[in-house]
Design a protein around this motif. Structure first.
Motif, PDB file in Angstrom:
ATOM      1  N   ALA A 204       0.842  -1.208   0.000  1.00 20.88           N
ATOM      2  CA  ALA A 204       0.000   0.000   0.000  1.00 20.88           C
ATOM      3  C   ALA A 204       0.875   1.256   0.000  1.00 20.88           C
ATOM      4  N   GLU A 205       2.032   1.170   0.645  1.00 19.54           N
ATOM      5  CA  GLU A 205       2.952   2.321   0.626  1.00 19.54           C
ATOM      6  C   GLU A 205       3.498   2.529  -0.796  1.00 19.54           C
ATOM      7  N   LEU A 206       3.806   1.434  -1.472  1.00 22.88           N
ATOM      8  CA  LEU A 206       4.277   1.553  -2.863  1.00 22.88           C
ATOM      9  C   LEU A 206       3.172   2.108  -3.758  1.00 22.88           C
ATOM     10  N   ALA A 207       1.921   1.777  -3.426  1.00 22.81           N
ATOM     11  CA  ALA A 207       0.802   2.300  -4.221  1.00 22.81           C
ATOM     12  C   ALA A 207       0.752   3.824  -4.109  1.00 22.81           C
ATOM     13  N   LEU A 208       1.017   4.339  -2.903  1.00 24.56           N
ATOM     14  CA  LEU A 208       1.058   5.803  -2.737  1.00 24.56           C
ATOM     15  C   LEU A 208       2.160   6.391  -3.608  1.00 24.56           C
ATOM     16  N   GLU A 209       3.317   5.727  -3.572  1.00 29.03           N
ATOM     17  CA  GLU A 209       4.457   6.210  -4.372  1.00 29.03           C
ATOM     18  C   GLU A 209       4.118   6.178  -5.864  1.00 29.03           C
ATOM     19  N   ALA A 210       3.331   5.192  -6.266  1.00 29.66           N
ATOM     20  CA  ALA A 210       2.975   5.078  -7.691  1.00 29.66           C
ATOM     21  C   ALA A 210       1.982   6.154  -8.116  1.00 29.66           C
ATOM     22  N   GLY A 211       1.298   6.760  -7.118  1.00 28.94           N
ATOM     23  CA  GLY A 211       0.349   7.821  -7.470  1.00 28.94           C
ATOM     24  C   GLY A 211      -1.093   7.516  -7.112  1.00 28.94           C
ATOM     25  N   VAL A 212      -1.346   6.411  -6.391  1.00 25.25           N
ATOM     26  CA  VAL A 212      -2.705   6.183  -5.887  1.00 25.25           C
ATOM     27  C   VAL A 212      -2.911   7.225  -4.776  1.00 25.25           C
ATOM     28  N   PRO A 213      -3.927   8.070  -4.880  1.00 27.49           N
ATOM     29  CA  PRO A 213      -4.040   9.180  -3.912  1.00 27.49           C
ATOM     30  C   PRO A 213      -4.311   8.664  -2.492  1.00 27.49           C
ATOM     31  N   PRO A 214      -3.889   9.423  -1.477  1.00 28.37           N
ATOM     32  CA  PRO A 214      -4.150   9.043  -0.087  1.00 28.37           C
ATOM     33  C   PRO A 214      -5.641   8.784   0.121  1.00 28.37           C
ATOM     34  N   GLY A 215      -5.963   7.803   0.955  1.00 28.31           N
ATOM     35  CA  GLY A 215      -7.361   7.492   1.256  1.00 28.31           C
ATOM     36  C   GLY A 215      -7.976   6.478   0.314  1.00 28.31           C
ATOM     37  N   VAL A 216      -7.321   6.240  -0.834  1.00 31.30           N
ATOM     38  CA  VAL A 216      -7.914   5.334  -1.828  1.00 31.30           C
ATOM     39  C   VAL A 216      -7.578   3.868  -1.523  1.00 31.30           C
ATOM     40  N   PHE A 217      -6.412   3.639  -0.944  1.00 29.98           N
ATOM     41  CA  PHE A 217      -6.014   2.260  -0.607  1.00 29.98           C
ATOM     42  C   PHE A 217      -5.512   2.276   0.844  1.00 29.98           C
ATOM     43  N   ASN A 218      -6.367   1.811   1.748  1.00 32.41           N
ATOM     44  CA  ASN A 218      -6.055   1.811   3.186  1.00 32.41           C
ATOM     45  C   ASN A 218      -5.840   0.371   3.650  1.00 32.41           C
ATOM     46  N   VAL A 219      -5.010   0.209   4.660  1.00 30.24           N
ATOM     47  CA  VAL A 219      -4.798  -1.134   5.228  1.00 30.24           C
ATOM     48  C   VAL A 219      -5.028  -1.085   6.735  1.00 30.24           C
TER      49      VAL A 219
END
Ligand code: NAD
Length: 499
Positions: A204-219
């Protein structure tokens, strides 16, 4: 530089940074209660991290963040081509962090590092790239209505999607849900198994780095009966997609019924039959492949072909090959690249599997090899690959999911009996048949009540085909374009046209 030797991996472990807090609204946070639980490695019994033990309050925060993100359209309203670019970037980042992710997976749940690198991480990267690539190539429909009306049939994202997953392929089972859910424009709250939280947090942290905006993929990390249940009962979760045991899958149906009738999907357990008939030209190959598939991932596979149904004329030859092949699965240190068979996930599961070894013997099955715990001085959880012969299909060892390296051999007279025995189970996930007879192969493919049937192979795999079960093995399918059905609603729009 790629890590090659056992020592390379042991050294890498010393430098590994582990994230163990929940990831909510783009930030790592401790559980509101301040509680945490130990992530214990089955490799050697060491504590890897203290993981946030999320409760109702944390689940509420994660769902609220996901809802806000969905409603303001920061992801849901992005053009499919933009979502594609981000998901493909995530696939690239997963590939670039292969060794780190593989190390987290192996330390957390015990599978061989060779499998984590070459199977799990590779498949996770492919999964994100595949759904990314797919999502800007799917068209909606215009219905063939009378000429004074226009009827559009479009797919809309569900909204807030929760995913609850098991520990046997921690990142991959998560990705099979998160990738199509994100591709379709949903926001996601993922709850990994309490046995394997670490790779999900890094993903999920890598997803943020890839550009998935905060709040869209939470764990949210935590235990099933608290964190999982809170998601299952949540009134603001639109869909809950679960992979795990049939027993827990029933809970999720109940959670949905007791709350907002959220859409659910269930990928559950199996007790897969694998039929070897004398009409197959290479019995050695069939038996070897059967042993490899039964013991792959320590037998901790939903599709594990744990019931080997053999025509009596080839029984002895098959059992000889199985016994010889089981030797290739001597447990080894999971960080040794030469290891093919690693540690069981934890103490509790190891004891449970050993319990089945006792039950099978009490019920009259013959222990042909294995059945013992080994490598005790490692501090980890290691079992021998185990084969039972002379199993009857009504024995508990043939009816219940063991989820470990325990293979049961059941002898039958002919193909009719083989198919009857194969279907005599509450499960219906995978099945297979080995035969050179084309008509028998087609007959079996039709009559075997399972979501997957393999003919003259086992465990072929590809993102292009759906995966899931009949009967008590589940509802719905992961993988392929069909998975998008789960994460979307069909919307019909009628437009009256003026003359
Ligand atoms: P499990 O059912 O014990 O747990 C799965 C998830 O459910 C975990 O995240 C766990 O925390 C949560 N959970 C447990 N009890 C809960 C409760 N009372 N309420 C809410 N949530 C709860 O399964 P497991 O031991 O993690 O994994 C093994 C099972 O998963 C096997 O049955 C296997 O066949 C199945 N599996 C199925 C597939 C598939 O695609 N069909 C794939 C992999 C694994």
């Amino acid at each position: 530089m790629a890590l090659k030797t056992h020592q390379d991996w042991l050294d890498a472990r010393q430098n590994l940074t582990i994230r163990a807090q929940a990831l909510i609204d783009g930030k790592f946070v401790a559980a509101s209660s301040g509680r945490s639980f130990a992530s214990v490695s089955p490799v050697d019994g060491s504590t890897l991290a203290q993981v946030a033990d999320c409760g109702q309050e944390d689940v509420d925060l994660a769902v609220a963040a996901a809802r806000r993100a969905f409603e303001d359209g920061r992801w849901s309203k992005r053009a499919p081509a933009e979502r594609k670019a981000v998901l493909c970037r995530l696939g690239d980042l997963v590939r670039a962090h292969r060794d780190e992710l593989a190390l987290l997976e192996t330390l957390d749940m015990g599978k061989p590092i060779a499998d984590s690198t070459s199977i799990d991480v590779r498949a996770v990267a492919n999964c994100f790239a595949w759904y990314g690539e797919a999502i800007d190539k799917i068209y909606d429909e215009i219905a063939p209505t009378p000429s004074d009306t226009l009827a559009l049939v479009s797919r809309e994202p569900l909204g807030v999607v929760a995913a609850v997953v098991p520990w046997n392929f921690p990142m991959l089972m998560a990705s099979w849900k998160v990738a199509p859910a994100l591709a379709a424009g949903n926001s996601v709250v993922l709850k990994p198994s309490e046995n394997s939280s670490l790779s999900a947090l890094r993903l999920a942290e890598l997803a943020l780095e890839a550009g998935v905006p905060p709040g869209v993929f939470n764990v949210v990390t935590g235990w099933g009966p608290e964190t999982g249940k809170a998601l299952g009962l949540h009134m603001d979760v639109d869909g809950l997609f679960f992979t795990g045991s049939t027993a827990v899958g029933r809970f999720y149906m109940e959670y949905a019924a007791r709350s907002n009738l959220k859409k659910i999907g269930l990928e559950l357990g199996g007790k897969s039959p694998n039929i070897i008939l004398s009409s197959y030209h290479d019995i050695r190959h069939a038996a070897e492949t059967s042993a490899n598939s039964a013991f792959f991932n320590q037998g901790e596979m939903c599709t594990c072909p744990s019931r080997l149904i053999v025509e009596e004329s080839v029984h002895d030859e098959v059992v000889d090959v199985l016994l010889a092949q089981s030797k290739a699965f001597a447990p080894g240190h999971p960080l040794d690249p030469a290891t093919r068979f690693g540690a069981m996930v934890d103490e509790r599961h190891t004891t449970r599997v050993l319990g089945f070894v006792d039950i099978a013997q009490e019920d009259g099955a013959t222990l042909a090899t294995g059945g013992k715990r080994v490598c005790m001085d490692s501090g980890g959880c290691y079992l021998e690959p185990t084969i039972f012969d002379h199993v009857r299909n009504d024995m508990r060892i043939a009816q219940e999911e063991v989820f470990g390296p325990v293979l049961s051999v059941i002898t039958v007279k002919d193909v009719d009996e083989a198919l009857r025995v194969a279907n005599d189970t509450p499960f219906g996930l995978a099945s297979s048949i080995w035969t050179d007879d084309l008509s028998t192969a087609h007959r079996a493919a039709k009559e075997l009540r399972a979501g997957l049937t393999y003919v003259n192979c086992y465990d072929c795999d590809d993102m292009t085909v759906p995966f899931g079960g009949f009967k008590e093995s589940g509802i719905g399918r992961d993988k392929s374009l069909h998975a998008l059905d789960k994460y979307t609603e069909l919307k019909t729009t009628w437009i009256k046209l003026s003359k």
